[in-house]
Design a protein around this motif. Structure first.
Motif, PDB file in Angstrom:
ATOM      1  N   GLU A  46      61.434 155.705 -31.989  1.00 41.42           N
ATOM      2  CA  GLU A  46      60.055 155.689 -32.477  1.00 41.42           C
ATOM      3  C   GLU A  46      59.879 154.747 -33.666  1.00 41.42           C
ATOM      4  O   GLU A  46      58.793 154.206 -33.882  1.00 41.42           O
ATOM      5  N   ALA A  47      60.955 154.534 -34.447  1.00 43.00           N
ATOM      6  CA  ALA A  47      60.854 153.691 -35.639  1.00 43.00           C
ATOM      7  C   ALA A  47      61.069 152.213 -35.346  1.00 43.00           C
ATOM      8  O   ALA A  47      60.598 151.354 -36.093  1.00 43.00           O
ATOM      9  N   HIS A  48      61.778 151.900 -34.257  1.00 37.48           N
ATOM     10  CA  HIS A  48      62.142 150.503 -33.999  1.00 37.48           C
ATOM     11  C   HIS A  48      60.914 149.655 -33.664  1.00 37.48           C
ATOM     12  O   HIS A  48      59.981 150.107 -32.997  1.00 37.48           O
ATOM     13  N   ASP A  49      60.927 148.411 -34.129  1.00 37.99           N
ATOM     14  CA  ASP A  49      59.855 147.458 -33.832  1.00 37.99           C
ATOM     15  C   ASP A  49      60.172 146.784 -32.502  1.00 37.99           C
ATOM     16  O   ASP A  49      60.898 145.796 -32.444  1.00 37.99           O
ATOM     17  N   TRP A  50      59.648 147.326 -31.415  1.00 38.31           N
ATOM     18  CA  TRP A  50      59.961 146.839 -30.077  1.00 38.31           C
ATOM     19  C   TRP A  50      59.212 145.542 -29.793  1.00 38.31           C
ATOM     20  O   TRP A  50      57.995 145.539 -29.657  1.00 38.31           O
ATOM     21  N   LYS A  51      59.957 144.459 -29.716  1.00 35.37           N
ATOM     22  CA  LYS A  51      59.350 143.154 -29.425  1.00 35.37           C
ATOM     23  C   LYS A  51      59.423 142.916 -27.913  1.00 35.37           C
ATOM     24  O   LYS A  51      60.205 142.094 -27.427  1.00 35.37           O
ATOM     25  N   ILE A  52      58.635 143.670 -27.188  1.00 33.09           N
ATOM     26  CA  ILE A  52      58.619 143.617 -25.731  1.00 33.09           C
ATOM     27  C   ILE A  52      57.537 142.648 -25.269  1.00 33.09           C
ATOM     28  O   ILE A  52      56.389 142.735 -25.701  1.00 33.09           O
ATOM     29  N   THR A  53      57.910 141.716 -24.398  1.00 27.85           N
ATOM     30  CA  THR A  53      56.927 140.809 -23.813  1.00 27.85           C
ATOM     31  C   THR A  53      56.638 141.239 -22.380  1.00 27.85           C
ATOM     32  O   THR A  53      57.548 141.453 -21.592  1.00 27.85           O
ATOM     33  N   LYS A  54      55.409 141.413 -22.060  1.00 25.94           N
ATOM     34  CA  LYS A  54      54.925 141.726 -20.709  1.00 25.94           C
ATOM     35  C   LYS A  54      55.292 143.137 -20.265  1.00 25.94           C
ATOM     36  O   LYS A  54      54.464 144.031 -20.290  1.00 25.94           O
ATOM     37  N   ASP A  55      56.545 143.373 -19.805  1.00 26.70           N
ATOM     38  CA  ASP A  55      56.928 144.697 -19.321  1.00 26.70           C
ATOM     39  C   ASP A  55      58.424 144.908 -19.548  1.00 26.70           C
ATOM     40  O   ASP A  55      59.128 144.016 -20.008  1.00 26.70           O
ATOM     41  N   PHE A  56      58.923 146.099 -19.194  1.00 25.60           N
ATOM     42  CA  PHE A  56      60.322 146.418 -19.497  1.00 25.60           C
ATOM     43  C   PHE A  56      60.851 147.500 -18.564  1.00 25.60           C
ATOM     44  O   PHE A  56      60.101 148.169 -17.848  1.00 25.60           O
ATOM     45  N   ARG A  57      62.167 147.662 -18.634  1.00 25.12           N
ATOM     46  CA  ARG A  57      62.866 148.728 -17.919  1.00 25.12           C
ATOM     47  C   ARG A  57      63.955 149.273 -18.831  1.00 25.12           C
ATOM     48  O   ARG A  57      64.551 148.524 -19.611  1.00 25.12           O
ATOM     49  N   VAL A  58      64.227 150.569 -18.751  1.00 23.66           N
ATOM     50  CA  VAL A  58      65.311 151.183 -19.517  1.00 23.66           C
ATOM     51  C   VAL A  58      66.372 151.693 -18.547  1.00 23.66           C
ATOM     52  O   VAL A  58      66.057 152.381 -17.573  1.00 23.66           O
TER      53      VAL A  58
ATOM     54  N   SER B 285      73.926 158.255 -21.665  1.00 22.01           N
ATOM     55  CA  SER B 285      72.965 158.608 -22.712  1.00 22.01           C
ATOM     56  C   SER B 285      72.613 160.091 -22.657  1.00 22.01           C
ATOM     57  O   SER B 285      72.407 160.649 -21.576  1.00 22.01           O
ATOM     58  N   PRO B 286      72.503 160.756 -23.825  1.00 23.87           N
ATOM     59  CA  PRO B 286      72.104 162.169 -23.839  1.00 23.87           C
ATOM     60  C   PRO B 286      70.630 162.378 -23.484  1.00 23.87           C
ATOM     61  O   PRO B 286      70.237 163.465 -23.091  1.00 23.87           O
ATOM     62  N   LEU B 287      69.801 161.335 -23.644  1.00 23.59           N
ATOM     63  CA  LEU B 287      68.390 161.431 -23.272  1.00 23.59           C
ATOM     64  C   LEU B 287      68.143 160.566 -22.041  1.00 23.59           C
ATOM     65  O   LEU B 287      68.685 159.460 -21.932  1.00 23.59           O
ATOM     66  N   PRO B 288      67.335 161.036 -21.095  1.00 19.59           N
ATOM     67  CA  PRO B 288      67.114 160.301 -19.846  1.00 19.59           C
ATOM     68  C   PRO B 288      66.283 159.039 -20.045  1.00 19.59           C
ATOM     69  O   PRO B 288      65.463 158.947 -20.972  1.00 19.59           O
ATOM     70  N   ALA B 289      66.475 158.079 -19.147  1.00 15.91           N
ATOM     71  CA  ALA B 289      65.770 156.800 -19.230  1.00 15.91           C
ATOM     72  C   ALA B 289      64.248 156.953 -19.218  1.00 15.91           C
ATOM     73  O   ALA B 289      63.556 156.258 -19.980  1.00 15.91           O
TER      74      ALA B 289
ATOM     75  N   LYS C  68      53.480 148.319 -23.910  1.00 17.22           N
ATOM     76  CA  LYS C  68      53.823 147.575 -22.697  1.00 17.22           C
ATOM     77  C   LYS C  68      54.149 148.533 -21.556  1.00 17.22           C
ATOM     78  O   LYS C  68      54.487 149.696 -21.767  1.00 17.22           O
ATOM     79  N   GLN C  69      54.069 148.003 -20.318  1.00 16.78           N
ATOM     80  CA  GLN C  69      54.256 148.828 -19.139  1.00 16.78           C
ATOM     81  C   GLN C  69      55.706 148.802 -18.644  1.00 16.78           C
ATOM     82  O   GLN C  69      56.432 147.826 -18.833  1.00 16.78           O
ATOM     83  N   VAL C  70      56.099 149.885 -17.982  1.00 18.87           N
ATOM     84  CA  VAL C  70      57.416 149.970 -17.354  1.00 18.87           C
ATOM     85  C   VAL C  70      57.377 149.237 -16.015  1.00 18.87           C
ATOM     86  O   VAL C  70      56.424 149.362 -15.252  1.00 18.87           O
TER      87      VAL C  70
ATOM     88  N   PRO D 257      61.699 143.611 -14.191  1.00 17.37           N
ATOM     89  CA  PRO D 257      61.241 143.649 -15.585  1.00 17.37           C
ATOM     90  C   PRO D 257      61.494 142.335 -16.320  1.00 17.37           C
ATOM     91  O   PRO D 257      62.478 141.644 -16.063  1.00 17.37           O
ATOM     92  N   THR D 258      60.604 142.014 -17.242  1.00 14.18           N
ATOM     93  CA  THR D 258      60.805 140.856 -18.110  1.00 14.18           C
ATOM     94  C   THR D 258      61.843 141.172 -19.184  1.00 14.18           C
ATOM     95  O   THR D 258      62.611 140.302 -19.593  1.00 14.18           O
ATOM     96  N   ASN D 259      61.874 142.421 -19.633  1.00 12.26           N
ATOM     97  CA  ASN D 259      62.831 142.874 -20.647  1.00 12.26           C
ATOM     98  C   ASN D 259      63.603 144.074 -20.105  1.00 12.26           C
ATOM     99  O   ASN D 259      63.002 145.000 -19.551  1.00 12.26           O
ATOM    100  N   HIS D 260      64.922 144.038 -20.269  1.00 14.44           N
ATOM    101  CA  HIS D 260      65.765 145.128 -19.779  1.00 14.44           C
ATOM    102  C   HIS D 260      66.501 145.736 -20.972  1.00 14.44           C
ATOM    103  O   HIS D 260      67.357 145.096 -21.579  1.00 14.44           O
ATOM    104  N   VAL D 261      66.145 146.967 -21.317  1.00  7.58           N
ATOM    105  CA  VAL D 261      66.781 147.684 -22.425  1.00  7.58           C
ATOM    106  C   VAL D 261      67.890 148.563 -21.855  1.00  7.58           C
ATOM    107  O   VAL D 261      67.667 149.329 -20.917  1.00  7.58           O
ATOM    108  N   MET D 262      69.093 148.434 -22.422  1.00 10.32           N
ATOM    109  CA  MET D 262      70.244 149.210 -21.963  1.00 10.32           C
ATOM    110  C   MET D 262      70.709 150.119 -23.089  1.00 10.32           C
ATOM    111  O   MET D 262      70.863 149.678 -24.237  1.00 10.32           O
ATOM    112  N   VAL D 263      70.936 151.395 -22.774  1.00 15.98           N
ATOM    113  CA  VAL D 263      71.345 152.382 -23.772  1.00 15.98           C
ATOM    114  C   VAL D 263      72.738 152.892 -23.415  1.00 15.98           C
ATOM    115  O   VAL D 263      72.943 153.470 -22.344  1.00 15.98           O
TER     116      VAL D 263
END
Length: 359
Positions: A120-132, A137-141, A154-156, A161-167
């Motif tokens: 919630e605190a991170h400044d997400w510099k997402i362009t267009k859309d993303f996927r997690v 991970s202890p919390l689901p994608a 931004k939309q999932v 996806p234009t941006n792919h976030v990996m946890v």
């Protein structure tokens, strides 16, 4: 220190920074944290770090994976499980590295307890859309995606996806953004799939790592005992000028056939490579260890080959040899330095070793 180079990193709930002591990054100096107008009002679970990239490695040969990353990135790295952290850009290297599945830029790291606050605190510099995507991970994608969507607007996009976030991680969480994935078709180039087969052919992944461990970025790659061309094939597919030498014309014919089959080429020379007299910058070779040759004869060959490198090497050489031989001692005797000593288990009766020698 230039504040532009400092990025948000390790996040700990309730100001607990104990995990920073063994983390693979450095926190900013205290005076920067206290006096920076830009950051002085951050929650107390936030810390800073320098920019860092991450490689997600396979578990075939972790030490070799780290060594090839360090060699190509030009920086020392720290390994934590199946992740390798390095203060250098790995963007684009995923196409070249042998034992790396993908490369990322590290956005931040946090504890399991502070995970929601961190997202919630991170400044997400997402362009267009993303996927997690998550790994352990202890919390689901979907929940993590909801946090990002709420903050970034931004939309999932699960498919393209234009941006792919990996946890990554279960207790210590590493949140990364994808640079790229390794799409090298190593299995297609295995010995059984080549037109000219040879019983001691090296696996293409290991051959690629050997090429990388020479540190070549330009110039000519040389294999002075090229056999059926496995090392030459991997170097040529990376776009390098290649030269192979072998005393056996039948093996040179096999090398030519294999290279042509995969659409690449190399200069091939029939000669006794122990008598070479030319400057060599990037060399990789697999010393023979097969049946029908006594250990005493093999040791003479090893000594002659390493002596040749001692006369001619001006860069780095990656040398593979059987576990029973003391090739590092020969390297030092030839006036060269040892950068790495690595192991590549083959089977119950044989462990191959790799020594990286340099002038």
């Amino acid at each position: 220190m230039n504040l532009i180079t400092i990025r948000l990193a390790h996040l700990c709930e309730n100001g607990d920074d104990s995990l920073a002591n063994d983390a693979p990054w450095r926190t900013a100096p205290t005076h920067i944290r206290k006096t920076s107008d830009r950051h002085k009002n951050l929650p107390n679970f936030l810390l800073y770090r320098k920019e860092m990239d991450v490689a997600w490695i396979t578990q075939d040969f972790p030490a070799i994976a780290q060594a090839e990353i360090e060699t190509l990135a030009g920086k020392s790295a720290k390994q934590n499980g199946d992740l390798v952290f390095v203060e250098a850009s790995l963007k684009g290297l995923e196409k070249r590295l042998a034992f790396t599945k993908a490369t990322y830029t590290l956005l931040f790291s946090c504890t399991k307890k502070g995970m929601q606050k961190a997202f919630e605190a991170h400044d997400w510099k997402i362009t267009k859309d993303f996927r997690v995507t998550t790994s352990r991970s202890p919390l689901p994608a979907p929940l993590l995606g909801h946090f990002i969507k709420t903050k970034s607007g931004k939309q999932v996009n699960l498919h393209t996806p234009t941006n792919h976030v990996m946890v990554f991680g279960r207790d210590k969480i590493h949140v990364c953004q994808l640079h790229g994935e390794n799409d090298s078709q190593f299995e297609e180039r295995r010995g059984r799939n080549r037109p000219a087969k040879h019983p001691t052919t090296m696996h293409p992944k290991l051959a690629r790592a050997m090429v990388n461990l020479t540190g070549i970025k330009k110039g000519t790659f040389v294999d002075p005992m090229c056999g059926s061309g496995g090392l030459l094939l991997e170097a040529a597919l990376l776009g390098f000028t290649c030269e192979g030498v072998d005393i056996d014309s039948r093996l040179l014919a096999k090398a030519q056939q294999n290279l042509q089959y995969f659409g690449v080429s190399s200069k091939l020379t029939k000669a006794d490579s122990t008598k070479l007299n030319k400057k060599l910058s990037h060399v990789a070779l697999d010393l023979p260890y097969g049946r029908g040759t006594t250990r005493k004869d093999l040791e003479k060959t090893y000594q002659a080959m390493i002596s040749m490198l001692g006369r001619n090497l001006k860069g780095k050489a990656a040398i593979m040899y059987p576990h029973w031989a003391d090739v590092p001692a020969l390297v030092k005797k030839a006036g060269l330095s040892v950068c790495y000593e690595l192991e590549a288990y083959s089977h119950r009766l044989l462990t191959r070793k790799i020594v990286i020698a340099k002038r």
